[in-house]
Design a protein around this motif. Structure first.
Motif, PDB file in Angstrom:
ATOM      1  N   HIS A 116       0.864  -1.178   0.000  1.00  0.00           N
ATOM      2  CA  HIS A 116       0.000   0.000   0.000  1.00  0.00           C
ATOM      3  C   HIS A 116       0.899   1.226   0.000  1.00  0.00           C
ATOM      4  CE1 HIS A 116      -3.007  -2.991   1.155  1.00  0.00           C
ATOM      5  NE2 HIS A 116      -3.887  -2.142   0.666  1.00  0.00           N
ATOM      6  N   LEU A 117       0.695   2.064  -1.011  1.00  0.00           N
ATOM      7  CA  LEU A 117       1.529   3.237  -1.219  1.00  0.00           C
ATOM      8  C   LEU A 117       0.747   4.481  -0.824  1.00  0.00           C
ATOM      9  CD1 LEU A 117       4.275   4.232  -2.471  1.00  0.00           C
ATOM     10  CD2 LEU A 117       2.976   4.603  -4.588  1.00  0.00           C
ATOM     11  N   GLY A 118       1.222   5.185   0.192  1.00  0.00           N
ATOM     12  CA  GLY A 118       0.543   6.368   0.678  1.00  0.00           C
ATOM     13  C   GLY A 118       1.292   7.637   0.295  1.00  0.00           C
ATOM     14  N   PHE A 119       0.537   8.684  -0.042  1.00  0.00           N
ATOM     15  CA  PHE A 119       1.115   9.981  -0.391  1.00  0.00           C
ATOM     16  C   PHE A 119       0.014  11.028  -0.244  1.00  0.00           C
ATOM     17  CE2 PHE A 119      -0.315   7.638  -4.068  1.00  0.00           C
ATOM     18  CZ  PHE A 119      -1.187   8.518  -4.710  1.00  0.00           C
ATOM     19  N   VAL A 120       0.385  12.272  -0.434  1.00  0.00           N
ATOM     20  CA  VAL A 120      -0.582  13.368  -0.333  1.00  0.00           C
ATOM     21  C   VAL A 120      -0.829  13.930  -1.725  1.00  0.00           C
ATOM     22  CG1 VAL A 120      -1.025  15.668   0.592  1.00  0.00           C
ATOM     23  CG2 VAL A 120       0.082  13.946   2.024  1.00  0.00           C
ATOM     24  N   ARG A 121      -2.113  14.046  -2.106  1.00  0.00           N
ATOM     25  CA  ARG A 121      -2.490  14.605  -3.394  1.00  0.00           C
ATOM     26  C   ARG A 121      -3.510  15.707  -3.175  1.00  0.00           C
ATOM     27  NH1 ARG A 121      -5.193  10.518  -7.423  1.00  0.00           N
ATOM     28  NH2 ARG A 121      -6.948  10.833  -5.980  1.00  0.00           N
ATOM     29  N   ASP A 122      -3.195  16.881  -3.663  1.00  0.00           N
ATOM     30  CA  ASP A 122      -4.078  18.033  -3.509  1.00  0.00           C
ATOM     31  C   ASP A 122      -4.448  18.271  -2.049  1.00  0.00           C
ATOM     32  OD1 ASP A 122      -4.041  18.332  -6.278  1.00  0.00           O
ATOM     33  OD2 ASP A 122      -5.827  17.069  -6.544  1.00  0.00           O
ATOM     34  N   GLY A 123      -3.469  18.062  -1.169  1.00  0.00           N
ATOM     35  CA  GLY A 123      -3.678  18.329   0.244  1.00  0.00           C
ATOM     36  C   GLY A 123      -4.390  17.246   1.010  1.00  0.00           C
ATOM     37  N   ALA A 124      -4.744  16.130   0.355  1.00  0.00           N
ATOM     38  CA  ALA A 124      -5.470  15.046   1.016  1.00  0.00           C
ATOM     39  C   ALA A 124      -4.684  13.746   0.907  1.00  0.00           C
ATOM     40  CB  ALA A 124      -6.853  14.871   0.390  1.00  0.00           C
ATOM     41  N   PRO A 125      -4.760  12.885   1.929  1.00  0.00           N
ATOM     42  CA  PRO A 125      -4.031  11.616   1.876  1.00  0.00           C
ATOM     43  C   PRO A 125      -4.669  10.642   0.892  1.00  0.00           C
ATOM     44  CG  PRO A 125      -5.376  11.700   3.855  1.00  0.00           C
ATOM     45  CD  PRO A 125      -5.474  13.051   3.209  1.00  0.00           C
ATOM     46  N   VAL A 126      -3.811   9.884   0.196  1.00  0.00           N
ATOM     47  CA  VAL A 126      -4.253   8.858  -0.747  1.00  0.00           C
ATOM     48  C   VAL A 126      -3.424   7.604  -0.471  1.00  0.00           C
ATOM     49  CG1 VAL A 126      -4.447   8.189  -3.172  1.00  0.00           C
ATOM     50  CG2 VAL A 126      -4.856  10.555  -2.503  1.00  0.00           C
ATOM     51  N   VAL A 127      -4.075   6.450  -0.469  1.00  0.00           N
ATOM     52  CA  VAL A 127      -3.377   5.172  -0.301  1.00  0.00           C
ATOM     53  C   VAL A 127      -3.807   4.243  -1.424  1.00  0.00           C
ATOM     54  CG1 VAL A 127      -2.960   3.186   1.181  1.00  0.00           C
ATOM     55  CG2 VAL A 127      -3.280   5.443   2.198  1.00  0.00           C
ATOM     56  N   LEU A 128      -2.826   3.739  -2.193  1.00  0.00           N
ATOM     57  CA  LEU A 128      -3.117   2.874  -3.326  1.00  0.00           C
ATOM     58  C   LEU A 128      -2.502   1.486  -3.116  1.00  0.00           C
ATOM     59  CD1 LEU A 128      -2.357   5.272  -6.329  1.00  0.00           C
ATOM     60  CD2 LEU A 128      -4.589   4.742  -5.324  1.00  0.00           C
ATOM     61  N   PRO A 129      -3.275   0.415  -3.324  1.00  0.00           N
ATOM     62  CA  PRO A 129      -2.694  -0.927  -3.343  1.00  0.00           C
ATOM     63  C   PRO A 129      -2.052  -1.173  -4.704  1.00  0.00           C
ATOM     64  CG  PRO A 129      -5.054  -1.062  -3.694  1.00  0.00           C
ATOM     65  CD  PRO A 129      -4.743   0.390  -3.492  1.00  0.00           C
ATOM     66  N   THR A 130      -0.879  -1.745  -4.719  1.00  0.00           N
ATOM     67  CA  THR A 130      -0.193  -2.002  -5.995  1.00  0.00           C
ATOM     68  C   THR A 130       0.867  -3.081  -5.810  1.00  0.00           C
ATOM     69  OG1 THR A 130       0.977  -0.941  -7.845  1.00  0.00           O
ATOM     70  CG2 THR A 130       1.562  -0.213  -5.627  1.00  0.00           C
ATOM     71  N   LEU A 131       1.432  -3.528  -6.919  1.00  0.00           N
ATOM     72  CA  LEU A 131       2.475  -4.551  -6.886  1.00  0.00           C
ATOM     73  C   LEU A 131       3.836  -3.909  -6.659  1.00  0.00           C
ATOM     74  CD1 LEU A 131       1.352  -6.717  -9.947  1.00  0.00           C
ATOM     75  CD2 LEU A 131       1.006  -7.239  -7.522  1.00  0.00           C
ATOM     76  N   TYR A 132       4.738  -4.679  -6.054  1.00  0.00           N
ATOM     77  CA  TYR A 132       6.089  -4.181  -5.808  1.00  0.00           C
ATOM     78  C   TYR A 132       7.076  -5.334  -5.905  1.00  0.00           C
ATOM     79  CZ  TYR A 132       6.288  -6.479  -1.273  1.00  0.00           C
ATOM     80  OH  TYR A 132       6.312  -7.441  -0.285  1.00  0.00           O
ATOM     81  N   ALA A 133       8.350  -4.979  -5.918  1.00  0.00           N
ATOM     82  CA  ALA A 133       9.413  -5.972  -5.854  1.00  0.00           C
ATOM     83  C   ALA A 133      10.610  -5.348  -5.158  1.00  0.00           C
ATOM     84  CB  ALA A 133       9.819  -6.457  -7.247  1.00  0.00           C
ATOM     85  N   ARG A 134      11.349  -6.164  -4.438  1.00  0.00           N
ATOM     86  CA  ARG A 134      12.598  -5.696  -3.817  1.00  0.00           C
ATOM     87  C   ARG A 134      13.779  -6.157  -4.655  1.00  0.00           C
ATOM     88  NH1 ARG A 134      16.867  -7.292  -0.594  1.00  0.00           N
ATOM     89  NH2 ARG A 134      16.128  -9.459  -0.554  1.00  0.00           N
ATOM     90  N   SER A 135      14.701  -5.237  -4.897  1.00  0.00           N
ATOM     91  CA  SER A 135      15.961  -5.560  -5.555  1.00  0.00           C
ATOM     92  C   SER A 135      17.067  -4.919  -4.734  1.00  0.00           C
ATOM     93  CB  SER A 135      15.984  -5.034  -6.994  1.00  0.00           C
ATOM     94  OG  SER A 135      17.226  -5.328  -7.618  1.00  0.00           O
ATOM     95  N   GLY A 136      17.725  -5.714  -3.930  1.00  0.00           N
ATOM     96  CA  GLY A 136      18.749  -5.179  -3.038  1.00  0.00           C
ATOM     97  C   GLY A 136      18.140  -4.214  -2.038  1.00  0.00           C
ATOM     98  N   GLU A 137      18.658  -3.003  -1.995  1.00  0.00           N
ATOM     99  CA  GLU A 137      18.173  -1.989  -1.063  1.00  0.00           C
ATOM    100  C   GLU A 137      17.211  -1.028  -1.746  1.00  0.00           C
ATOM    101  OE1 GLU A 137      18.644  -1.747   2.235  1.00  0.00           O
ATOM    102  OE2 GLU A 137      19.576  -3.717   2.052  1.00  0.00           O
ATOM    103  N   ARG A 138      16.460  -1.527  -2.697  1.00  0.00           N
ATOM    104  CA  ARG A 138      15.548  -0.673  -3.447  1.00  0.00           C
ATOM    105  C   ARG A 138      14.243  -1.414  -3.692  1.00  0.00           C
ATOM    106  NH1 ARG A 138      18.273   2.301  -8.359  1.00  0.00           N
ATOM    107  NH2 ARG A 138      18.859   3.659  -6.626  1.00  0.00           N
ATOM    108  N   LEU A 139      13.131  -0.678  -3.592  1.00  0.00           N
ATOM    109  CA  LEU A 139      11.827  -1.218  -3.942  1.00  0.00           C
ATOM    110  C   LEU A 139      11.376  -0.598  -5.257  1.00  0.00           C
ATOM    111  CD1 LEU A 139       9.825  -1.155  -0.574  1.00  0.00           C
ATOM    112  CD2 LEU A 139      11.006  -3.094  -1.629  1.00  0.00           C
TER     113      LEU A 139
END
Length: 223
Positions: free
Chosen positions: A41-64
């Motif tokens: 779940h990726l959370g951020f602020v858009r137009d002053g309001a919080p947004v949380v999106l479910p999405t796919l991810y992968a880890r590669s070393g010390e990076r997502l």
């Protein structure tokens, strides 16, 4: 020669305000929790309001790497850097106490704070998209057609470095109050596990094509 520290450095944002004893900054613990999942779940602020999106991810070393659509305004805006909070959670059990107040869950979670950036390098984008497919179904990236130019143009990938990171884990049974121990209510843990059913072939699949070995019961994402 420098070596990678065994633990992430705690920060004010990565130190929980409650149950601090459940927090872990151990690098191997964090990686293990991330590697077992593929939905975040990726959370951020858009137009002053919080947004949380479910999405796919992968880890590669010390990076997502996080997958999305180029039509997504926040992912487009990640080119200049987007402040985000990414979470991954595994539910391991329902903890039933004698009192409603002490009901809980057993879980393993990771929270990552940082600035995400859009991946524009073609080589890194290709590696990231393969990694995201592999994270969900190990062995699948080499057993499918790579994205063509049109598909790549419609796909956004952002990266988030693992720097401000913490894990939090709860295990064990309920913590009933001593005065509640003799109450006539069942108390304990209901384990929760993730399982995969037998693969269901597409209606138009050539019947001579067998189920891949990586989808077998013995495979990493098998039934």
């Amino acid at each position: 020669m420098s070596s990678t520290p065994a633990a992430y450095q705690p920060t004010p944002r990565s130190i929980p305000t409650r149950s601090r004893e459940r927090a872990s900054y151990d690098r191997e613990v964090v990686h293990a929790i991330l590697d077992e999942g593929y939905v975040c779940h990726l959370g951020f602020v858009r137009d002053g309001a919080p947004v949380v999106l479910p999405t796919l991810y992968a880890r590669s070393g010390e990076r997502l790497y996080v997958h999305g659509s180029t039509g997504s305004r926040p992912l487009r805006g990640a080119g200049a850097g987007l402040a985000v909070c990414l979470t991954v959670t595994h539910l391991d059990g329902l903890v039933l106490a004698r009192s409603a107040f002490h009901h809980s869950i057993n879980y393993r979670s990771v929270v990552v704070h940082g600035t995400a950036y859009q991946v524009t390098d073609p080589g890194e984008r290709a590696l990231a998209l393969d990694a995201i497919v592999e994270q969900a179904v190990p062995g699948r990236a080499a057993d499918s057609r790579p994205a063509d130019a049109k598909e790549l143009a419609a796909t956004a990938v952002i990266r988030l470095d693992l720097q401000e990171v913490s894990a939090k884990i709860r295990t064990g049974g309920p913590t009933d109050e001593p005065a509640d121990i003799t109450l006539p209510y069942w108390s304990g843990v209901v384990p929760v596990t993730r399982t995969y059913a037998a693969p269901i072939a597409a209606d138009d699949l050539d019947p001579t094509i067998p189920v891949p070995a990586y989808l077998s019961p013995a495979g990493p994402r098998g039934a």
